[in-house]
Design an enzyme around this catalytic site. Structure first.
Site, PDB file in Angstrom:
ATOM      1  N   GLU A 152      52.156  34.106  79.193  1.00 58.25           N
ATOM      2  CA  GLU A 152      50.872  33.392  79.232  1.00 58.25           C
ATOM      3  C   GLU A 152      51.051  31.917  78.869  1.00 58.25           C
ATOM      4  O   GLU A 152      50.385  31.048  79.438  1.00 58.25           O
ATOM      5  CB  GLU A 152      49.869  34.074  78.302  1.00 58.25           C
ATOM      6  CG  GLU A 152      49.406  35.428  78.850  1.00 58.25           C
ATOM      7  CD  GLU A 152      48.438  36.134  77.934  1.00 58.25           C
ATOM      8  OE1 GLU A 152      47.261  36.259  78.304  1.00 58.25           O
ATOM      9  OE2 GLU A 152      48.859  36.558  76.847  1.00 58.25           O
TER      10      GLU A 152
ATOM     11  N   GLU B 255      51.088  44.373  78.131  1.00 59.00           N
ATOM     12  CA  GLU B 255      50.235  44.741  76.996  1.00 59.00           C
ATOM     13  C   GLU B 255      49.572  46.107  77.142  1.00 59.00           C
ATOM     14  O   GLU B 255      49.326  46.800  76.142  1.00 59.00           O
ATOM     15  CB  GLU B 255      49.143  43.678  76.796  1.00 59.00           C
ATOM     16  CG  GLU B 255      49.639  42.357  76.246  1.00 59.00           C
ATOM     17  CD  GLU B 255      50.066  41.367  77.320  1.00 59.00           C
ATOM     18  OE1 GLU B 255      50.175  40.167  77.020  1.00 59.00           O
ATOM     19  OE2 GLU B 255      50.300  41.796  78.474  1.00 59.00           O
TER      20      GLU B 255
ATOM     21  N   MET C 114      72.919  68.229  84.184  1.00 58.96           N
ATOM     22  CA  MET C 114      72.923  67.554  82.889  1.00 58.96           C
ATOM     23  C   MET C 114      74.224  66.797  82.660  1.00 58.96           C
ATOM     24  O   MET C 114      74.219  65.629  82.285  1.00 58.96           O
ATOM     25  CB  MET C 114      72.685  68.564  81.766  1.00 58.96           C
ATOM     26  CG  MET C 114      71.338  69.256  81.822  1.00 58.96           C
ATOM     27  SD  MET C 114      69.946  68.108  81.817  1.00 58.96           S
ATOM     28  CE  MET C 114      70.097  67.392  80.186  1.00 58.96           C
TER      29      MET C 114
ATOM     30  N   VAL D 260      77.294  73.034  79.378  1.00 56.67           N
ATOM     31  CA  VAL D 260      77.405  74.197  80.253  1.00 56.67           C
ATOM     32  C   VAL D 260      76.173  75.095  80.062  1.00 56.67           C
ATOM     33  O   VAL D 260      75.257  74.776  79.315  1.00 56.67           O
ATOM     34  CB  VAL D 260      78.704  74.981  79.979  1.00 56.67           C
ATOM     35  CG1 VAL D 260      79.911  74.074  80.215  1.00 56.67           C
ATOM     36  CG2 VAL D 260      78.735  75.554  78.559  1.00 56.67           C
TER      37      VAL D 260
ATOM     38  N   LYS E  52      79.912  78.837  75.877  1.00 56.54           N
ATOM     39  CA  LYS E  52      79.988  77.641  75.036  1.00 56.54           C
ATOM     40  C   LYS E  52      81.132  77.758  74.019  1.00 56.54           C
ATOM     41  O   LYS E  52      81.853  76.794  73.757  1.00 56.54           O
ATOM     42  CB  LYS E  52      78.647  77.408  74.322  1.00 56.54           C
ATOM     43  CG  LYS E  52      77.533  76.941  75.263  1.00 56.54           C
ATOM     44  CD  LYS E  52      76.215  76.739  74.512  1.00 56.54           C
ATOM     45  CE  LYS E  52      75.087  76.292  75.432  1.00 56.54           C
ATOM     46  NZ  LYS E  52      75.270  74.944  75.965  1.00 56.54           N
TER      47      LYS E  52
END
Length: 716
Positions: A117, A139, A326, A402, A409
């Site tokens: 501004e 804003e 992922m 995984v 895992k």
């Protein structure tokens, strides 16, 4: 710059003053009295001293001015204070415009909000060609509107329609985009060229006047009475409401500023803006959003949840186990941050497919002009697909991504730990399985941690860091540093089933399923979710995460609790999940059929839902449905805080907004309770519990707050 002065003035041989904003002790300049008061003194000299022929405004920092001082806005308690603050700034900017001497903004870096501004009030603007530079009026993202004349200068420069889009969406523009719109006069390749062009404009335009101060000025594309603009303004509220659903007052106030202001002379229009700005500042929505999305978010980014006394760290090389959606996403954001990536999967084809995910994202960025082939190739060169665990040697961090299966895992953990150094942090991307249990497969549980990313990883800003029983402070600090390094926001939670985000998120989708089972029409359920301010309605969201995953998690949880001798009460939404996902094998969006039917990009609710669950003769009001969807989430979030699953109010609020999209205008799940007041929340929760079950019974911590007049303390 080495001066302790926030604003300095250097006058050259042509009488052009170079104003440099450089607030000491701050990384970025902001509009507050420390900057505005000395700047006003320079403007007064410009008005009074003939020797000063014009001004060039620039910054001694890498950014120009990034907006108003939010702390100053937070201290405002009345609309009158907000109105005066606005009017004082506007008066200064009008003095610049009407001084009959040229003032040019040399934008060497990002200019946002009040910073832009200030630039718009200058007679010309030149901008540095810098990929990091952004120009915008964001804003609205804090429940506010531009209060320094932005809603009036912008339409007088680029027209009402484009201004409506930019301000209501808080769009941030790059230099070339800003020039294309006419917001800046030209682009400079270097700081030296930037200042040279700015000075030259001053010399060439000794009697600069703003277009809107000239006789006969017309707003580009027409004012609010122009037929084309009338058509826009007639449908603008519908366009805005299609996304905001009446939950963000600032959007309506912005539209009013544009409509009313563009019927008036400039100074009267600016006063209209000040009134609407004041209304925004004192609104509950802006207080919610500023408190959470500014103060609490900044506290998190400054390390509120990071252990003190641990030296900062950086990851140079990360190993990622699993190249699915992922793992591929984690590889991309890591490589984008300059980290070398070993992307491991069971076959080289799978690993290569994971790397190709990054190429697809980068090719799209190139097609949109947001990257280059050289940058793409450099990023892809950092990702090495492999099937060999030996290639993990030299990694500082390993992230397992995984399938949610303990045995798989555990095998990954053991194979990785056989080759990595003893001090390497090992993280699991599990979304539900307790970290302490997964760490039992590790020979170094103190180095084991959870890093729960959200899909799609390249877009979702949050990472939930889960601390196991034996996770060390150093491991937590290193995980925290990595999350910040890749440009994500970390929240820290203690280990428990479902952690924080998955646990509370589940209450939203399961409540939608429970409603369906009660005979609430599915369209009413979905409409209530959207109207509540959630980014996606509960049934559609259940399809996105897949019914098969939810069934797997429910079965695994029941099995685990049974092993501990604990029962798992059946949620009223679970029979619906088993009927649709199990009996009818409608597993969600990924299979093309779930609670919805899918046809390419089109989808519609499965017609058989109302046959399986006939619509009850008496339907609840939409507000009743909204209350159920929001209260069940907020109450579970409060329970997580009470149980010390989530460690801070800031983590709870930011996690709810960034993790699963809890309606941002409420400021997060705990701020939802704060804003309502604990007493009202408890009373309404008890009403819901009486009608729909014990899951709505208010948690003890909120009941105690109601009795004592307390609330959840903020991050400050």
């Amino acid at each position: 710059m080495t001066s302790n002065n926030p604003v300095t003035l250097e006058i050259d041989a042509d009488g052009i003053g170079l104003v440099i904003f450089d607030q000491p002790g701050r990384a970025m300049n902001v509009l507050n009295p420390d900057l505005v008061v000395p700047f006003a003194a320079i403007v007064e000299r410009l008005e009074q001293e003939d020797a000063i022929k014009g001004l060039v405004l620039t910054s001694g920092k890498s950014t120009f001015i990034v907006g108003a001082d939010i702390d100053q806005l937070t201290a405002i308690t009345t609309a009158e204070e907000a109105f005066s603050l606005c009017e004082d700034l506007k008066a200064l900017l009008r003095r610049i415009e009407k001084c009959n001497k040229p003032v040019v903004a040399a934008l060497n870096g990002t200019a946002l909000g009040g910073g832009l501004e200030v630039a718009l009030a200058c007679h010309a603007r030149f901008v540095l060609d810098d990929a990091a530079l952004k120009l915008g009026l964001p804003e609205v993202k804090l429940g506010l509107l531009p209060g320094g004349g932005g809603t009036q200068r912008l339409p007088r420069m680029i027209g009402i329609q484009k201004s409506f889009e930019l301000i209501t969406q808080g769009t941030e523009l790059r230099a070339a985009e800003a020039k294309g719109l006419g917001l800046v006069n030209d682009i400079a390749a270097s700081r030296e060229e930037l200042l040279q062009k700015s000075r030259a404009w001053c010399v060439a335009n000794p009697r600069a006047v703003q277009p809107w101060d000239k006789q006969g000025f017309r707003i580009p594309g027409g004012d609010s009475k122009h037929p084309g603009v009338v058509q826009l303004l007639a449908i603008a509220p519908s366009i805005a409401n299609a996304k905001a659903h009446g939950n963000y007052p600032a959007i309506g106030h912005i539209m009013s500023c544009l409509f009313e202001g563009c019927l008036l002379d400039f100074d009267s229009a600016c006063q209209v803006e000040s009134r609407y700005f004041a209304a925004c500042v004192v609104s509950q929505e802006s207080k919610n959003m500023i408190g959470t999305l500014w103060h609490q978010l900044n506290a998190i980014k400054k390390g509120q949840s990071r252990p003190a006394g641990v030296a900062p760290s950086r990851v140079r090389k990360v190993g990622i186990l699993g190249a699915g959606m992922m793992g591929a996403g984690i590889a991309y954001v890591s490589a984008k941050a300059g980290v070398d990536v070993i992307l491991l999967d069971t076959t080289i084809g799978n690993a290569g497919k994971g790397k190709a995910y990054s190429q697809g994202l980068l090719d799209k960025a190139i097609s949109r002009g947001r990257s280059t082939p050289d940058k793409r190739d450099a990023l892809l060169a950092r990702i090495t697909p492999t099937t060999r665990y030996e290639d993990l040697q030299g990694c500082d961090l390993v992230i397992e991504a995984v399938f949610e299966d303990r045995a798989i895992k555990a095998a990954c953990t053991q194979k990785a730990e056989a080759v990595i150094a003893a001090d390497v942090v090992y993280a699991s991307n599990t979304s539900t399985l307790p970290i302490t249990g997964l760490a039992k497969a590790s020979v170094r549980p103190n180095n084991f941690i959870g890093l729960h990313f959200f899909s799609p990883v390249d877009k979702m800003p949050l990472v939930e860091i889960i601390v196991g029983e034996q996770t060390s402070d150093e491991t937590l600090a290193r995980g925290f540093d990595y999350v910040l390094q890749i440009g994500k926001t970390p929240i820290v939670v203690n280990d428990s089933r479902g952690f924080y985000t998955s646990r509370v998120f589940a209450t939203y989708v399961m409540e939608g399923l429970a409603m369906l089972g009660e005979g609430v029409h599915p369209r009413s359920i979905e409409a209530a979710g959207i109207k509540a301010g959630m980014p996606m309605p509960p049934l559609a969201l259940q399809d996105e995460v897949s019914l098969s995953l939810s069934l797997h998690v429910a079965d695994q949880t029941r099995k685990d609790l049974a092993a501990e001798g604990k029962p798992l009460p059946e949620h009223p939404g679970e029979p619906v999940l088993r009927m649709v996902g199990g009996t009818h094998q409608r597993l969600g969006k990924k299979t093309g059929k779930g609670l919805y039917d899918y046809d390419g990009r089109d989808k519609h609710l499965w017609p058989e839902l109302t046959r399986l669950y006939p619509t009850a003769p008496k339907q609840p009001t939409q507000q009743e449905l909204i209350d159920r969807l929001m209260f069940v989430q907020a109450n579970e979030a409060a329970r997580c805080f009470e149980e010390n699953v989530v460690r801070s109010v800031a983590d709870a609020n930011i996690g709810s907004i960034f993790g699963w999209g809890f309606a941002p205008f409420h400021g997060g799940a705990l701020q939802f309770i704060n804003a309502m007041g604990a007493a009202r929340f408890v009373a309404r929760s008890r009403e819901l519990a009486e009608c729909y079950g014990a899951r709505f019974a208010p948690t003890d911590i909120v009941v105690k707050q109601a009795a004592a007049g307390g609330h959840f303390e903020g991050a400050a």
